[in-house]
Write a protein that holds these residues in place. Structure first.
Motif, PDB file in Angstrom:
ATOM      1  N   ALA A  97     -25.046 -56.436 -26.658  1.00 32.33           N
ATOM      2  CA  ALA A  97     -23.945 -56.119 -27.579  1.00 32.33           C
ATOM      3  C   ALA A  97     -23.305 -57.406 -28.090  1.00 32.33           C
ATOM      4  O   ALA A  97     -22.971 -57.529 -29.275  1.00 32.33           O
ATOM      5  N   ARG A 125     -25.424 -58.975 -30.777  1.00 28.45           N
ATOM      6  CA  ARG A 125     -25.262 -58.264 -32.045  1.00 28.45           C
ATOM      7  C   ARG A 125     -23.941 -58.671 -32.704  1.00 28.45           C
ATOM      8  O   ARG A 125     -23.888 -58.957 -33.893  1.00 28.45           O
ATOM      9  N   ASN A 184     -13.572 -52.201 -21.787  1.00 26.31           N
ATOM     10  CA  ASN A 184     -14.907 -52.098 -21.208  1.00 26.31           C
ATOM     11  C   ASN A 184     -15.311 -53.452 -20.598  1.00 26.31           C
ATOM     12  O   ASN A 184     -14.496 -54.389 -20.536  1.00 26.31           O
ATOM     13  N   GLY A 185     -16.574 -53.536 -20.190  1.00 25.41           N
ATOM     14  CA  GLY A 185     -17.017 -54.732 -19.488  1.00 25.41           C
ATOM     15  C   GLY A 185     -17.057 -55.983 -20.353  1.00 25.41           C
ATOM     16  O   GLY A 185     -16.924 -57.106 -19.844  1.00 25.41           O
ATOM     17  N   LEU A 241     -15.685 -47.036 -19.240  1.00 24.03           N
ATOM     18  CA  LEU A 241     -17.001 -47.665 -19.386  1.00 24.03           C
ATOM     19  C   LEU A 241     -18.042 -46.730 -19.953  1.00 24.03           C
ATOM     20  O   LEU A 241     -18.074 -45.546 -19.631  1.00 24.03           O
ATOM     21  N   PHE A 242     -18.909 -47.296 -20.739  1.00 28.85           N
ATOM     22  CA  PHE A 242     -20.061 -46.571 -21.268  1.00 28.85           C
ATOM     23  C   PHE A 242     -21.067 -46.367 -20.123  1.00 28.85           C
ATOM     24  O   PHE A 242     -21.535 -45.267 -19.883  1.00 28.85           O
ATOM     25  N   ASN A 243     -21.361 -47.452 -19.416  1.00 23.22           N
ATOM     26  CA  ASN A 243     -22.236 -47.368 -18.234  1.00 23.22           C
ATOM     27  C   ASN A 243     -21.357 -47.450 -16.993  1.00 23.22           C
ATOM     28  O   ASN A 243     -21.196 -48.504 -16.407  1.00 23.22           O
ATOM     29  N   ARG A 250     -18.262 -51.484 -10.805  1.00 20.27           N
ATOM     30  CA  ARG A 250     -17.825 -52.196 -11.996  1.00 20.27           C
ATOM     31  C   ARG A 250     -16.405 -51.766 -12.394  1.00 20.27           C
ATOM     32  O   ARG A 250     -15.605 -52.594 -12.816  1.00 20.27           O
ATOM     33  N   LEU A 302     -15.314 -52.532 -29.338  1.00 19.89           N
ATOM     34  CA  LEU A 302     -16.750 -52.553 -29.025  1.00 19.89           C
ATOM     35  C   LEU A 302     -17.223 -51.223 -28.454  1.00 19.89           C
ATOM     36  O   LEU A 302     -17.880 -51.164 -27.430  1.00 19.89           O
ATOM     37  N   ASP A 315     -14.656 -53.886 -34.128  1.00 18.51           N
ATOM     38  CA  ASP A 315     -16.116 -53.950 -34.129  1.00 18.51           C
ATOM     39  C   ASP A 315     -16.558 -54.862 -35.273  1.00 18.51           C
ATOM     40  O   ASP A 315     -16.174 -54.647 -36.425  1.00 18.51           O
ATOM     41  N   LEU A 316     -17.348 -55.870 -34.951  1.00 18.97           N
ATOM     42  CA  LEU A 316     -17.776 -56.828 -35.964  1.00 18.97           C
ATOM     43  C   LEU A 316     -18.790 -56.257 -36.949  1.00 18.97           C
ATOM     44  O   LEU A 316     -19.019 -56.837 -38.002  1.00 18.97           O
ATOM     45  N   ASP A 349     -13.537 -57.780 -36.815  1.00 17.41           N
ATOM     46  CA  ASP A 349     -13.176 -59.126 -36.356  1.00 17.41           C
ATOM     47  C   ASP A 349     -13.636 -59.254 -34.910  1.00 17.41           C
ATOM     48  O   ASP A 349     -13.883 -58.263 -34.225  1.00 17.41           O
ATOM     49  N   ASN A 350     -13.737 -60.503 -34.450  1.00 20.83           N
ATOM     50  CA  ASN A 350     -14.096 -60.724 -33.050  1.00 20.83           C
ATOM     51  C   ASN A 350     -12.910 -60.348 -32.165  1.00 20.83           C
ATOM     52  O   ASN A 350     -11.771 -60.713 -32.467  1.00 20.83           O
ATOM     53  N   ILE A 351     -13.190 -59.657 -31.079  1.00 18.33           N
ATOM     54  CA  ILE A 351     -12.125 -59.229 -30.161  1.00 18.33           C
ATOM     55  C   ILE A 351     -11.288 -60.429 -29.674  1.00 18.33           C
ATOM     56  O   ILE A 351     -10.077 -60.298 -29.489  1.00 18.33           O
TER      57      ILE A 351
HETATM   58  O1  PTJ Z   1     -18.976 -52.087 -20.294  1.00 16.38           O
HETATM   59  P1  PTJ Z   1     -19.568 -50.810 -20.842  1.00 16.38           P
HETATM   60  O2  PTJ Z   1     -20.438 -50.130 -19.833  1.00 16.38           O
HETATM   61  O3  PTJ Z   1     -18.518 -49.879 -21.369  1.00 16.38           O
HETATM   62  O4  PTJ Z   1     -20.539 -51.181 -22.062  1.00 16.38           O
HETATM   63  C1  PTJ Z   1     -20.031 -51.871 -23.174  1.00 16.38           C
HETATM   64  C2  PTJ Z   1     -21.085 -52.037 -24.307  1.00 16.38           C
HETATM   65  C3  PTJ Z   1     -20.483 -52.955 -25.375  1.00 16.38           C
HETATM   66  C4  PTJ Z   1     -22.344 -52.640 -23.712  1.00 16.38           C
HETATM   67  C5  PTJ Z   1     -21.400 -50.648 -24.907  1.00 16.38           C
HETATM   68  O5  PTJ Z   1     -20.212 -50.066 -25.378  1.00 16.38           O
HETATM   69  C6  PTJ Z   1     -22.434 -50.738 -26.020  1.00 16.38           C
HETATM   70  O6  PTJ Z   1     -23.622 -50.670 -25.799  1.00 16.38           O
HETATM   71  O7  PTJ Z   1     -21.925 -50.935 -27.249  1.00 16.38           O
HETATM   72  P2  PTJ Z   1     -22.836 -51.126 -28.556  1.00 16.38           P
HETATM   73  O8  PTJ Z   1     -23.363 -49.789 -28.980  1.00 16.38           O
HETATM   74  O9  PTJ Z   1     -23.779 -52.260 -28.385  1.00 16.38           O
HETATM   75  O10 PTJ Z   1     -21.754 -51.532 -29.629  1.00 16.38           O
HETATM   76  C7  PTJ Z   1     -21.002 -52.690 -29.507  1.00 16.38           C
HETATM   77  C8  PTJ Z   1     -20.476 -53.069 -30.890  1.00 16.38           C
HETATM   78  O11 PTJ Z   1     -19.530 -54.120 -30.710  1.00 16.38           O
HETATM   79  C9  PTJ Z   1     -21.550 -53.614 -31.837  1.00 16.38           C
HETATM   80  O12 PTJ Z   1     -21.397 -53.004 -33.104  1.00 16.38           O
HETATM   81  C10 PTJ Z   1     -21.268 -55.123 -31.933  1.00 16.38           C
HETATM   82  O13 PTJ Z   1     -21.512 -55.621 -33.219  1.00 16.38           O
HETATM   83  C11 PTJ Z   1     -19.786 -55.182 -31.610  1.00 16.38           C
HETATM   84  N1  PTJ Z   1     -19.372 -56.417 -30.921  1.00 16.38           N
HETATM   85  C12 PTJ Z   1     -20.047 -57.114 -29.978  1.00 16.38           C
HETATM   86  N2  PTJ Z   1     -19.347 -58.175 -29.547  1.00 16.38           N
HETATM   87  C13 PTJ Z   1     -18.170 -58.154 -30.222  1.00 16.38           C
HETATM   88  C14 PTJ Z   1     -18.179 -57.017 -31.098  1.00 16.38           C
HETATM   89  N3  PTJ Z   1     -17.132 -56.735 -31.877  1.00 16.38           N
HETATM   90  C15 PTJ Z   1     -16.056 -57.541 -31.806  1.00 16.38           C
HETATM   91  N4  PTJ Z   1     -15.972 -58.626 -30.999  1.00 16.38           N
HETATM   92  C16 PTJ Z   1     -17.005 -58.965 -30.196  1.00 16.38           C
HETATM   93  N5  PTJ Z   1     -16.929 -60.044 -29.403  1.00 16.38           N
END
Ligand code: PTJ
Length: 247
Positions: free
Chosen positions: A36, A39, A77-78, A103-105, A110, A160, A180-181, A197-199
């Motif tokens: 994530a 991305r 989240n994490g 949390l998603f996972n 955790r 995110l 969400d970026l 924007d970045n968190i």
């Molecule tokens: O800790 P958990 O178990 O809740 O899991 C968290 C993640 C982020 C792994 C889970 O929610 C996940 O898989 O999310 P996605 O579907 O990958 O979506 C994350 C979104 O956040 C993507 O669209 C990324 O572009 C965006 N993103 C990633 N890092 C940042 C961000 N947005 C803003 N700031 C960031 N630093």
């Protein structure tokens, strides 16, 4: 501790990356969190690794929503816990919002590691461990929330977030503030206020706006909120990406 030379052109980005790595090592961030982050970094690069004018406006509107809320909750989240624990606590304090780990996972280990981590960064109360309510339409583990936390909230900040969960929370009628970026993600498209924007930049900027708006009357705050156009914010972000000059 890692040494990143401060004059490195990707200084901030490299620091952020190390925080996520450390989060995985400490059992706070999931391994999927690394993906994530990658991305997110790609989109941040395309946006010029800065808070655009449009994102700044969305952050101001989000701050107004948090101040107007009957019960606001910042979902953590994490990734957020690893990247911006102190900034989360500070925003909660500035707006009177609750903090809930969601949390998603989800694993018990955790959950506890993140609650402890947030407490180390100054949080007094962290919700999420009770898990005595459900978000309708999601599988058991993914839908777990606190009855007196996210389930009860009228305004939730979900940084995110996974698209399914963002949609399920919106279906509950909540005002959803999404960081969400990726302006094309389902989460951003579902949001009442998409913050592209970045968190690590969004949270402190929301706190600054909340402090500025703190003494403003309710009618003016409502105007701030009502003037916002989510569709336009997403279009602005896409335009920024297309017109970017990359270094
Ligand atoms: O800790 P958990 O178990 O809740 O899991 C968290 C993640 C982020 C792994 C889970 O929610 C996940 O898989 O999310 P996605 O579907 O990958 O979506 C994350 C979104 O956040 C993507 O669209 C990324 O572009 C965006 N993103 C990633 N890092 C940042 C961000 N947005 C803003 N700031 C960031 N630093």
């Amino acid at each position: 501790h890692v040494d990143v030379p401060e004059d490195h052109p990707r200084y901030e980005s490299l620091l952020t990356r190390h925080r996520i790595e450390a989060g995985v090592d400490r059992g706070i961030t999931s391994r999927q969190g690394l993906i994530a982050q990658g991305r997110g970094e790609a989109f941040d690069y395309l946006l010029g690794e800065r808070t655009t004018e449009s994102a700044d406006e969305a952050e101001r509107v989000a701050a107004a929503h948090l101040l107007l809320a009957d019960h606001a909750v910042l979902s953590v989240n994490g990734n957020v816990a690893a990247l911006a624990p102190e900034e989360t606590v500070t925003l909660a304090e500035a707006t009177g919002a609750d903090i809930e780990v969601n949390l998603f996972n989800r694993t018990a280990e955790r959950m506890q590691a993140i609650v402890d981590h947030l407490r180390e960064h100054g949080a007094t109360e962290v919700k999420g461990l009770a898990a005595d309510a459900r978000i309708p339409g999601l599988s058991h583990e993914r839908g777990k929330v606190d009855a007196d936390g996210i389930h009860d909230a009228d305004v939730v900040l979900v940084p995110l977030e996974d698209g399914d969960r963002a949609e399920a929370l919106a279906a509950m009628g909540k005002t959803e503030l999404v960081v969400d970026l990726n302006p094309g993600s389902r989460s951003a498209r579902t949001a009442t206020v998409p913050i592209v924007d970045n968190i690590v930049r969004a949270l402190p900027n929301m706190t600054a706006h909340a402090r500025e708006l703190a003494d403003i009357d309710e009618a003016t705050l409502r105007e701030v909120v009502e003037d916002f156009d989510a569709e336009r914010a997403l279009d602005d972000a896409e335009r920024e990406i297309r017109s970017g000059s990359f270094e």
